[in-house]
Scaffold this motif. Structure first.
Motif, PDB file in Angstrom:
ATOM      1  N   LYS A 100     -16.779 -15.393 -80.187  1.00  0.00           N
ATOM      2  CA  LYS A 100     -17.648 -14.320 -79.694  1.00  0.00           C
ATOM      3  C   LYS A 100     -16.752 -13.142 -79.333  1.00  0.00           C
ATOM      4  O   LYS A 100     -15.692 -13.303 -78.718  1.00  0.00           O
ATOM      5  CB  LYS A 100     -18.428 -14.784 -78.469  1.00  0.00           C
ATOM      6  CG  LYS A 100     -19.230 -13.671 -77.760  1.00  0.00           C
ATOM      7  CD  LYS A 100     -18.448 -13.036 -76.620  1.00  0.00           C
ATOM      8  CE  LYS A 100     -19.231 -11.941 -75.924  1.00  0.00           C
ATOM      9  NZ  LYS A 100     -18.429 -11.195 -74.928  1.00  0.00           N
ATOM     10  N   LYS A 115     -30.475 -13.861 -78.138  1.00  0.00           N
ATOM     11  CA  LYS A 115     -29.519 -14.960 -78.152  1.00  0.00           C
ATOM     12  C   LYS A 115     -30.156 -16.286 -78.549  1.00  0.00           C
ATOM     13  O   LYS A 115     -29.486 -17.167 -79.101  1.00  0.00           O
ATOM     14  CB  LYS A 115     -28.860 -15.116 -76.783  1.00  0.00           C
ATOM     15  CG  LYS A 115     -29.837 -15.471 -75.658  1.00  0.00           C
ATOM     16  CD  LYS A 115     -29.131 -15.663 -74.337  1.00  0.00           C
ATOM     17  CE  LYS A 115     -30.114 -15.937 -73.215  1.00  0.00           C
ATOM     18  NZ  LYS A 115     -30.960 -17.121 -73.430  1.00  0.00           N
ATOM     19  N   LEU A 119     -29.563 -18.048 -81.898  1.00  0.00           N
ATOM     20  CA  LEU A 119     -28.265 -18.597 -82.297  1.00  0.00           C
ATOM     21  C   LEU A 119     -27.584 -19.385 -81.183  1.00  0.00           C
ATOM     22  O   LEU A 119     -26.898 -20.381 -81.458  1.00  0.00           O
ATOM     23  CB  LEU A 119     -27.341 -17.453 -82.754  1.00  0.00           C
ATOM     24  CG  LEU A 119     -25.956 -17.815 -83.269  1.00  0.00           C
ATOM     25  CD1 LEU A 119     -26.028 -18.826 -84.400  1.00  0.00           C
ATOM     26  CD2 LEU A 119     -25.204 -16.571 -83.707  1.00  0.00           C
ATOM     27  N   PHE A 120     -27.781 -18.986 -79.942  1.00  0.00           N
ATOM     28  CA  PHE A 120     -27.019 -19.570 -78.836  1.00  0.00           C
ATOM     29  C   PHE A 120     -27.879 -20.503 -77.984  1.00  0.00           C
ATOM     30  O   PHE A 120     -29.099 -20.342 -77.903  1.00  0.00           O
ATOM     31  CB  PHE A 120     -26.424 -18.469 -77.962  1.00  0.00           C
ATOM     32  CG  PHE A 120     -25.455 -17.580 -78.693  1.00  0.00           C
ATOM     33  CD1 PHE A 120     -24.150 -18.002 -78.912  1.00  0.00           C
ATOM     34  CD2 PHE A 120     -25.846 -16.348 -79.181  1.00  0.00           C
ATOM     35  CE1 PHE A 120     -23.254 -17.204 -79.599  1.00  0.00           C
ATOM     36  CE2 PHE A 120     -24.957 -15.541 -79.864  1.00  0.00           C
ATOM     37  CZ  PHE A 120     -23.654 -15.969 -80.076  1.00  0.00           C
ATOM     38  N   LEU A 164     -16.428 -20.049 -79.340  1.00  0.00           N
ATOM     39  CA  LEU A 164     -17.751 -20.608 -79.102  1.00  0.00           C
ATOM     40  C   LEU A 164     -17.744 -22.094 -79.424  1.00  0.00           C
ATOM     41  O   LEU A 164     -17.564 -22.491 -80.579  1.00  0.00           O
ATOM     42  CB  LEU A 164     -18.798 -19.880 -79.954  1.00  0.00           C
ATOM     43  CG  LEU A 164     -19.010 -18.394 -79.617  1.00  0.00           C
ATOM     44  CD1 LEU A 164     -19.852 -17.720 -80.684  1.00  0.00           C
ATOM     45  CD2 LEU A 164     -19.657 -18.247 -78.242  1.00  0.00           C
ATOM     46  N   ILE A 216     -23.103 -22.629 -79.054  1.00  0.00           N
ATOM     47  CA  ILE A 216     -23.683 -22.109 -80.290  1.00  0.00           C
ATOM     48  C   ILE A 216     -24.335 -23.233 -81.087  1.00  0.00           C
ATOM     49  O   ILE A 216     -23.855 -24.369 -81.102  1.00  0.00           O
ATOM     50  CB  ILE A 216     -22.611 -21.395 -81.145  1.00  0.00           C
ATOM     51  CG1 ILE A 216     -23.271 -20.633 -82.297  1.00  0.00           C
ATOM     52  CG2 ILE A 216     -21.561 -22.351 -81.641  1.00  0.00           C
ATOM     53  CD1 ILE A 216     -22.318 -19.701 -83.017  1.00  0.00           C
ATOM     54  N   LEU A 258     -26.798 -21.025 -87.190  1.00  0.00           N
ATOM     55  CA  LEU A 258     -25.840 -20.111 -87.798  1.00  0.00           C
ATOM     56  C   LEU A 258     -25.833 -20.281 -89.314  1.00  0.00           C
ATOM     57  O   LEU A 258     -25.780 -19.296 -90.064  1.00  0.00           O
ATOM     58  CB  LEU A 258     -24.443 -20.349 -87.221  1.00  0.00           C
ATOM     59  CG  LEU A 258     -23.322 -19.461 -87.776  1.00  0.00           C
ATOM     60  CD1 LEU A 258     -23.639 -17.981 -87.573  1.00  0.00           C
ATOM     61  CD2 LEU A 258     -21.988 -19.815 -87.139  1.00  0.00           C
TER      62      LEU A 258
END
Length: 620
Positions: A226, A353, A356-357, A369, A374, A379
């Motif tokens: 990140k 976010k 993806l997170f 990450l 993550i 992704l």
């Protein structure tokens, strides 16, 4: 004319109901080849637009149709207008997309399947082509399972979002508000402007995705990082723009020090100490050595870097393609440390976010990450090959359950105007507003659809907020007893049972307080008679009786009328009027002066009635 429905299944017997108003055309209708009508009355509260049979339910005449030509002739006779046959290009439904209203509310009594219907409706809107292809291949429960799986996939992509309004739901939950959060790295408290669910969906709907990846990218062997490019809170977007234009990443840590030849953390730290030793007023940060060493020596070619936008969004994904370079431009005040990259994806505006997170990001400029932060599967999906460099304006859907339970003025605020189709972004009379917390302009994209559900037993359509009523299309969903056809418990046809209960409720209250078929749908899955009897008893004890108590404000006498208790034997009544032999009389409980002025109307629920066949048979 009324067309019967049976969930996802076709109605094979008498799918049409002809209105009594067409009785004058009886002889002409009888001459239509392939159309058969017995002209025997059939009654149902579903025939809302048909006249009543005296004081009973609405009625019509069942009809069977053998061909499209017969149906076409009937429609032309009833409407007095010709029905044009579809052209060859229009015969394929797939080629002619269905137009859905941008704002609609499904309303009706409880248990009519409003929330259930939003799953399929949302998928139809969000991915019409997928739904059409799937509906051609599956039907019934198989289609429903496929739709639910697609719905969940669209939820994960945030193409569909779901929320429920309630009395405490506010503008800050729906649009944006200030929230106190704790930074995981520093432990300090900070106050961020957080997007509400509607604003988040609108930002997702207008996101333009650009990228150069035309082949699938494997994450195997790659480390993921990140990184922040400039301070977005202080307007340093020029750093991000420069990086996009020149295909590189810039690090502010290290300032104007050239780290060529520093191949280890110790060497980087020594170089920084040396530079600061001879410079007055400059103090090296402990993190500077870590950040520079990571950027120069640890990150390898092929690693992926996620570019953050604050702590709750991200705006790009890049692949490292070259080694460290020092930018010696004399006109540059900062950001001298550079790594070449290939921009795989850029998002305008930034994505939330959640796409993806697994948790919020830290303010730290650069860090690795881990899998606890993550979602690698998400992704991989974001980096899947794209056919075009820029995404289309795909439909996005917000489902608002129980929309009438929220304070509309408090939740929508000034944005209620922006919901109108002609006030949407790029529309004829497009409007935008400046949001109070972020001070950013905001408009509603044309590809955002809002589906609400409304329980008319909670609030009548007449009592709805006028501003909301003007901006939404309303789709009525009524009880459909025909969906329960063929289900029998205690030798009682459940469809007829529900129909009779609703007829009495409508006579005593109104149609907005009827009972939906969904309460009885669990019976369809049970093959064993004993299991159905137990299930029906639970439905009446736990669902129907409490609902009737709410409808009639614990007026047990009227509840008994709905269940036809006055004509039943005492042991088969659901509601018992207590007698002096069962409980102490009023004269025992109160002085004569008081007891003489009271009417004993104490009722009890007969628990034995729930397992009595005669109790249910007597309802009809």
């Amino acid at each position: 004319m009324y067309v019967k429905r049976k969930g996802d299944n076709p109605v094979s017997k008498s799918p049409l109901v002809i209105s009594p108003d067409a009785l004058a055309l009886r002889e002409n209708i009888a001459r239509i080849p392939g159309l058969h009508c017995t002209w025997q009355k059939t009654k149902s509260t579903s025939y809302r637009r048909f006249p009543r049979d005296g004081e009973l339910s609405q009625y019509g005449y069942d009809a069977d149709v053998e061909s499209v030509a017969a149906l076409k002739a009937l429609v032309e006779m009833l409407t007095g207008a010709p029905v044009f046959a579809p052209s060859h290009s229009e015969k394929n439904i797939k080629e002619k997309p269905v137009m859905f209203p941008l704002n609609q509310i499904l309303f009706g009594p409880p248990g009519t399947g409003k929330t259930y219907a939003t799953t399929e409706l949302a998928v139809k809107i969000a991915d019409a082509e997928w739904y059409h292809n799937t509906a051609m291949e599956y039907e019934g429960n198989a289609l429903r399972d496929a739709v639910k799986a697609r719905y969940q996939a669209l939820i994960e992509k945030q193409r569909i979002m779901f929320t429920t309004f309630h009395q405490s739901f506010s503008y800050e939950d729906f649009i944006e508000g200030i929230r106190a959060t704790t930074d995981e790295t520093t432990g300090k408290l900070r106050y961020d402007v957080m997007d509400g669910i509607f604003k988040q969906l609108c930002l997702n709907a207008r996101v333009k995705v650009q990228g150069s990846a035309t082949q699938a990218i494997s994450l195997e062997g790659r480390r993921i990082w990140k990184m922040s490019l400039g301070n977005t809170m202080e307007g340093e977007d020029d750093v991000y723009a420069e990086c996009l234009a020149n295909n590189y990443l810039l690090l502010g840590w290290g300032e104007d020090i050239n780290f060529d030849g520093c191949s280890s953390y110790e060497a980087v730290k020594a170089k920084i100490s040396s530079a600061y030793r001879y410079s007055e007023g400059r103090e090296a940060s402990q993190y500077m050595s870590v950040a520079v060493n990571t950027f120069k020596n640890i990150i390898r070619n092929g690693d992926l870097v996620i570019i953050s936008d604050g702590n709750h969004k991200f705006r790009a994904i890049a692949e490292i393609t070259g080694e460290y370079h020092y930018l010696s431009d004399n006109e540059r005040d900062d950001y001298h440390q550079m790594r070449p990259v290939k921009w795989l994806r850029t998002y305008t505006p930034s994505l939330p976010k959640e796409q993806l997170f697994l948790k919020s990001l830290s303010q730290m400029t650069l860090y690795e990450l881990r899998d606890t932060t993550i979602d690698r599967e998400k992704l991989t999906q974001l980096l899947a090959p794209v056919e075009s460099p820029e995404s289309q304006d795909l439909p996005h859907v917000l489902i608002i359950d129980e929309i009438n339970r929220g304070n509309i003025a408090r939740i929508f605020g000034e944005l209620i105007t922006l919901l109108e189709p002609d006030k949407r972004q790029n529309a004829a009379d497009a409007r935008s507003l400046v949001l109070p917390y972020s001070k950013q302009p905001f408009s509603v994209p044309e590809n955002v659809y809002v589906i609400g559900t409304m329980n008319t037993a909670d609030k009548s359509l007449i009592q709805m907020d006028l501003a909301l009523r003007r901006r939404f299309s309303f789709v009525e969903m009524l009880p459909e007893p025909e969906l329960l056809a063929g289900i029998s418990v205690f030798d009682v046809d459940i469809a007829t049972l529900l129909l009779r209960i609703n007829q009495r409720i409508e006579a005593l209250l109104d149609s907005e307080h009827m009972i939906g078929h969904a309460y009885f749908m669990p019976l369809k899955t049970l093959a064993d008679e004993k299991a159905r009897e137990v299930c029906l008893a639970a439905i009446f004890r736990d669902k129907i009786l409490p609902l009737l108590r709410e409808y009639f404000f614990d007026d047990y006498e009227r509840i008994g009328w709905v269940l036809n208790d006055p004509v039943k034997a005492h042991r088969d009544k659901f509601i018992w009027l207590q007698t002096a032999s069962d409980i102490p009389g009023l004269s025992t409980l109160f002085p004569p002066a008081i007891a003489g002025n009271l009417t004993d109307r104490r009722f009890r629920i007969n628990q034995d009635a729930f397992t009595s066949a005669a109790a249910y048979q007597g309802i009809i």
